[in-house]
Motif scaffolding. Structure first.
Motif, PDB file in Angstrom:
ATOM      1  N   UNK A  56      -8.005  -0.227  13.066  1.00  0.00           N
ATOM      2  CA  UNK A  56      -6.858  -0.768  12.189  1.00  0.00           C
ATOM      3  C   UNK A  56      -7.457  -1.535  11.056  1.00  0.00           C
ATOM      4  N   UNK A  57      -8.338  -2.324  11.329  1.00  0.00           N
ATOM      5  CA  UNK A  57      -9.152  -3.227  10.097  1.00  0.00           C
ATOM      6  C   UNK A  57      -9.591  -2.256   9.074  1.00  0.00           C
ATOM      7  N   UNK A  62      -9.206   0.363   3.682  1.00  0.00           N
ATOM      8  CA  UNK A  62      -9.079   1.296   2.790  1.00  0.00           C
ATOM      9  C   UNK A  62      -7.673   1.336   2.124  1.00  0.00           C
ATOM     10  N   UNK A  63      -6.448   0.962   2.755  1.00  0.00           N
ATOM     11  CA  UNK A  63      -5.206   0.929   1.982  1.00  0.00           C
ATOM     12  C   UNK A  63      -5.389  -0.168   0.779  1.00  0.00           C
ATOM     13  N   UNK A  64      -5.884  -1.251   1.346  1.00  0.00           N
ATOM     14  CA  UNK A  64      -5.998  -2.399   0.178  1.00  0.00           C
ATOM     15  C   UNK A  64      -6.996  -1.756  -1.133  1.00  0.00           C
ATOM     16  N   UNK A  68      -5.667  -1.476  -4.784  1.00  0.00           N
ATOM     17  CA  UNK A  68      -6.208  -2.011  -6.026  1.00  0.00           C
ATOM     18  C   UNK A  68      -6.629  -1.006  -6.966  1.00  0.00           C
ATOM     19  N   UNK A  69      -7.143   0.165  -6.710  1.00  0.00           N
ATOM     20  CA  UNK A  69      -7.545   1.266  -7.507  1.00  0.00           C
ATOM     21  C   UNK A  69      -6.178   1.726  -8.355  1.00  0.00           C
ATOM     22  N   UNK A  70      -5.107   1.981  -7.793  1.00  0.00           N
ATOM     23  CA  UNK A  70      -4.091   2.490  -8.318  1.00  0.00           C
ATOM     24  C   UNK A  70      -3.574   1.285  -9.272  1.00  0.00           C
ATOM     25  N   UNK A  71      -3.555   0.038  -9.042  1.00  0.00           N
ATOM     26  CA  UNK A  71      -3.015  -0.850 -10.004  1.00  0.00           C
ATOM     27  C   UNK A  71      -3.880  -0.944 -11.188  1.00  0.00           C
ATOM     28  N   UNK A  72      -5.077  -0.980 -10.791  1.00  0.00           N
ATOM     29  CA  UNK A  72      -6.299  -1.111 -12.072  1.00  0.00           C
ATOM     30  C   UNK A  72      -6.158   0.077 -12.839  1.00  0.00           C
TER      31      UNK A  72
END
Length: 121
Positions: A56-57, A62-64, A68-72
């Motif tokens: 889960x962690x 990975x989702x975070x 972040x990559x998408x936003x950047x």
């Protein structure tokens, strides 16, 4: 040369991946891999809970990273005046380069942190 399923120009990285696939390099067979881990049925309840918590962690991490990559890359590459429903060629190539560089840098940092964690103290 164009990669038609993704409608983007093929990169040197794409060619290198194709070359590795055709030469058989970087392919693993079942006898090359580490022994299989215990199945959930073979684990104690405590081991199973710990394994699921770790998974889960890892998934949250990975989702975070992906978000972040998408936003950047969105900030760097996408025109804020949405003229078309699809990415134009310039935006598409920018996003491709941006995401490749982002994952490459994440890999390098991960390797450096892994090496630092394994170094004798």
């Amino acid at each position: 040369e164009w990669d038609f399923p993704t409608r983007r120009r093929r990169t040197r990285r794409d060619a290198a991946i194709d070359d590795a696939d055709t030469t058989g390099k970087d392919r693993r067979t079942s006898h090359d891999m580490a022994p299989a881990a215990q199945t959930p049925e073979q684990m104690s309840p405590e081991q199973r809970d710990a394994a699921f918590a770790m998974a889960g962690q890892e998934m949250e991490y990975r989702v975070e990273l992906f978000n972040k990559m998408v936003a950047s890359c969105y900030e760097k590459c996408i025109d804020k005046k949405f003229k078309d429903g699809d990415l134009n060629v310039g935006e598409n190539s920018c996003v491709d380069r941006c995401s490749a560089k982002y994952w490459e840098s994440v890999t390098i940092v991960g390797q450096m942190l892994g090496a630092a964690g394994q170094a004798p103290q």
